[in-house]
Design an enzyme around this catalytic site. Structure first.
Site, PDB file in Angstrom:
ATOM      1  N   ARG A  60      23.293   8.871  24.727  1.00  0.00           N
ATOM      2  CA  ARG A  60      22.290   7.255  24.358  1.00  0.00           C
ATOM      3  C   ARG A  60      21.091   8.011  23.236  1.00  0.00           C
ATOM      4  O   ARG A  60      20.804   7.261  23.014  1.00  0.00           O
ATOM      5  CB  ARG A  60      22.350   7.545  26.080  1.00  0.00           C
ATOM      6  CG  ARG A  60      21.170   6.331  25.930  1.00  0.00           C
ATOM      7  CD  ARG A  60      20.959   5.746  27.411  1.00  0.00           C
ATOM      8  NE  ARG A  60      20.534   6.595  28.784  1.00  0.00           N
ATOM      9  CZ  ARG A  60      20.101   7.291  29.174  1.00  0.00           C
ATOM     10  NH1 ARG A  60      18.647   6.933  28.445  1.00  0.00           N
ATOM     11  NH2 ARG A  60      19.889   8.178  29.520  1.00  0.00           N
ATOM     12  N   TYR A 113      20.117 -18.126  18.395  1.00  0.00           N
ATOM     13  CA  TYR A 113      21.284 -18.166  18.647  1.00  0.00           C
ATOM     14  C   TYR A 113      21.496 -18.638  20.843  1.00  0.00           C
ATOM     15  O   TYR A 113      20.290 -18.051  20.451  1.00  0.00           O
ATOM     16  CB  TYR A 113      21.747 -16.716  18.770  1.00  0.00           C
ATOM     17  CG  TYR A 113      23.094 -16.555  19.615  1.00  0.00           C
ATOM     18  CD1 TYR A 113      24.455 -16.958  19.060  1.00  0.00           C
ATOM     19  CD2 TYR A 113      23.177 -15.280  20.366  1.00  0.00           C
ATOM     20  CE1 TYR A 113      25.913 -16.079  19.924  1.00  0.00           C
ATOM     21  CE2 TYR A 113      24.607 -14.755  21.118  1.00  0.00           C
ATOM     22  CZ  TYR A 113      25.575 -15.543  20.506  1.00  0.00           C
ATOM     23  OH  TYR A 113      26.888 -14.783  21.052  1.00  0.00           O
ATOM     24  N   ASP A 185      18.309 -12.062  12.583  1.00  0.00           N
ATOM     25  CA  ASP A 185      19.307 -12.301  11.957  1.00  0.00           C
ATOM     26  C   ASP A 185      20.425 -12.427  11.032  1.00  0.00           C
ATOM     27  O   ASP A 185      20.228 -13.789  11.331  1.00  0.00           O
ATOM     28  CB  ASP A 185      19.654 -12.794  13.918  1.00  0.00           C
ATOM     29  CG  ASP A 185      20.627 -13.062  14.311  1.00  0.00           C
ATOM     30  OD1 ASP A 185      21.739 -12.370  13.504  1.00  0.00           O
ATOM     31  OD2 ASP A 185      20.692 -13.139  15.231  1.00  0.00           O
ATOM     32  N   LYS A 210      31.236 -10.147  14.341  1.00  0.00           N
ATOM     33  CA  LYS A 210      30.897 -10.861  14.171  1.00  0.00           C
ATOM     34  C   LYS A 210      31.924 -10.243  12.008  1.00  0.00           C
ATOM     35  O   LYS A 210      33.042  -9.761  12.751  1.00  0.00           O
ATOM     36  CB  LYS A 210      29.758 -11.855  13.188  1.00  0.00           C
ATOM     37  CG  LYS A 210      29.039 -12.217  14.511  1.00  0.00           C
ATOM     38  CD  LYS A 210      30.079 -12.770  16.094  1.00  0.00           C
ATOM     39  CE  LYS A 210      29.702 -13.330  17.229  1.00  0.00           C
ATOM     40  NZ  LYS A 210      28.261 -13.029  16.667  1.00  0.00           N
TER      41      LYS A 210
HETATM   42  C1  LIG Z   1      26.949 -13.763  18.526  1.00  0.00           C
HETATM   43  C2  LIG Z   1      25.622 -13.497  17.638  1.00  0.00           C
HETATM   44  C3  LIG Z   1      24.719 -12.847  18.825  1.00  0.00           C
HETATM   45  C4  LIG Z   1      25.245 -12.105  19.662  1.00  0.00           C
HETATM   46  O1  LIG Z   1      25.872 -10.911  19.866  1.00  0.00           O
HETATM   47  P1  LIG Z   1      26.496 -10.556  20.609  1.00  0.00           P
HETATM   48  O2  LIG Z   1      27.514  -9.148  20.284  1.00  0.00           O
HETATM   49  O3  LIG Z   1      27.491 -11.163  20.755  1.00  0.00           O
HETATM   50  O4  LIG Z   1      25.828  -9.798  21.718  1.00  0.00           O
HETATM   51  C5  LIG Z   1      23.546 -12.842  18.057  1.00  0.00           C
HETATM   52  N1  LIG Z   1      22.772 -13.479  16.755  1.00  0.00           N
HETATM   53  C6  LIG Z   1      24.337 -14.312  16.885  1.00  0.00           C
HETATM   54  C7  LIG Z   1      23.473 -15.274  15.187  1.00  0.00           C
HETATM   55  C8  LIG Z   1      24.858 -14.946  16.722  1.00  0.00           C
HETATM   56  O5  LIG Z   1      25.959 -15.066  16.275  1.00  0.00           O
END
Ligand SMILES: *Cc1c(COP(=O)(O)O)cnc(C)c1O
Length: 395
Positions: A60, A113, A185, A210
């Site tokens: 961790r 998001y 982000d 993603k």
């Molecule tokens: C999918 C996504 C998240 C969250 O990510 P997870 O891996 O699903 O927890 C945050 N910001 C954006 C822009 C996203 O597309």
């Protein structure tokens, strides 16, 4: 790597953070599937806990496979250090909780998001940490939205699902004058298309689920920033909240990353062709794509993105039912949320990713009931076009 000078992205994405000679010459990084690490002596354990000796303690707090991934992503985002998490939301929450105290204020871009929105609402209810939204279109508009309590500017660009862009350099300059860190982000771009730290921003977050993974088989998150900030997050919100990534998932991300540049080039190429097709189609009302020069976002895209990306949103002439029957008509293109995968995915924000956002707020964000979001995959673009064509014909 013997020399650090001017190694290109396409090379770093394959080699950075891994030295095969330290691992029996294994071409591919090994998976350290272990929860804990044995100390050679009680004194060594004492030193590691005291931070007087480098080395692993417990997974961790750090793991060799995870560390390779962290070093690689830090290099790709031109940051000093990075941390990996068990999801994008674990990364977002670790950053925002580490940065704020009761009474503080977070200023966000006009769209964020859905679950980040949920987290901010929760932080407001439970800890009186407030937030606001700003279109951040001009310096003046941004300055007006900043309050004395603002401790963080939180930006997504392109904004999901309307594909609006925020000028990161402008935001970073204003924030610097005010002494406020900027968190970006960067999920929609991946480190290949946009590097916020190089544009003056402070912290980069990715949902590695993603484009970074790219194969739709992992949920993970990443954070990049200064050594000081990353070590603060590591010692507080990561260690004590504990949203860490498994060594196997870190390994899958190292594997997926190798093809990031190649994949992104193809995603972008396919997307441009499909955007041009949709722009011409009589049944399509509006196309949101940062690579469209008729779009007001075009200039910002040219300035801060290597290419306009792999996402398109569009509205059909009609209503929610038109959008839904169009989706049901698709054959090769799959109906699913998430993005950045090899498979082309389509979703309906008003009833899926943004269903939690009240209708009025959705309207303000530009999310019409007939808006569709397409994550353009790696299949033949002609097959994608043909599928769109036959589905459009039927409505
Ligand atoms: C999918 C996504 C998240 C969250 O990510 P997870 O891996 O699903 O927890 C945050 N910001 C954006 C822009 C996203 O597309």
């Amino acid at each position: 790597m013997k020399e650090k000078k001017a190694i290109k992205f396409e090379t770093k994405v394959i080699h950075e953070g891994y030295d095969a000679h330290k691992h029996s010459g294994s071409l591919v990084p090994p998976i350290f599937q272990t929860s804990t690490f044995i100390f050679e002596s009680a004194q060594q354990g004492e030193k590691r806990f005291a931070g007087e000796e480098e080395g692993f303690i417990y997974s961790r707090l750090g793991n060799p496979t995870v560390k390779m991934l962290e070093e690689r992503i830090a290099a790709l985002e031109n940051g000093e250090a990075a941390l990996a998490f068990g999801s994008g939301m674990a990364a977002v929450s670790a950053v925002l909780i580490a940065m704020t105290n009761t009474g503080d204020h977070i200023l966000c871009s006009q769209g964020i998001y859905g679950c980040t929105f949920g987290l901010l609402e929760m932080m407001n209810e439970k800890y009186k940490i407030t937030h606001d939204f700003s279109a951040m279109e001009t310096r003046e508009q941004l300055l007006e939205a900043i309050r004395t309590e603002t401790v963080c500017i939180y930006v997504e660009t392109p904004i999901n699902p309307t594909m609006k862009l925020v000028d990161l350099q402008m935001v970073a300059e204003v924030a610097k004058e005010k002494g406020i860190p900027v968190v970006v982000d960067n999920t929609f771009c991946s480190p290949y298309l946009q590097n916020p730290i190089s544009l003056g921003c402070d912290v980069v977050i990715h949902s590695a689920t993603k484009y970074i993974c790219g194969h739709g088989d992992v949920i993970a998150g990443l954070v990049v920033g200064t050594k000081e900030f990353i070590s603060k997050v590591a010692m507080t919100t990561q260690k004590d909240i504990g949203g860490v990534i498994s060594p196997f998932d870190a390994w899958l991300l190292l594997r997926g990353l190798k093809s990031l540049a190649v994949r992104m080039d193809r995603h972008c190429e396919n997307t441009e062709k499909l955007a041009n097709y949709l722009l011409e189609h009589p049944k399509v009302e509006k196309v949101y794509y940062p690579g469209d020069f008729r779009n007001s976002e075009y200039e910002i895209a040219q300035k801060q993105m290597r290419k306009p990306g792999g996402m398109i949103s569009f509205t059909l002439k009609g209503n929610k039912e038109t959008a839904q029957s169009f989706m049901n008509n698709l054959e090769m293109i799959k109906i699913a949320v998430s993005l950045g995968d090899a498979e082309t995915l389509i979703q309906h924000p008003a009833t899926m990713t943004h269903a939690v956002v009240p209708r009025e707020s959705r309207k303000n964000m530009g999310i019409d009931d007939s808006l569709l979001r397409l994550s353009v995959g790696l299949e033949s673009w002609e097959d994608m076009r043909d599928d769109l064509e036959q589905a459009l014909e039927k409505i």
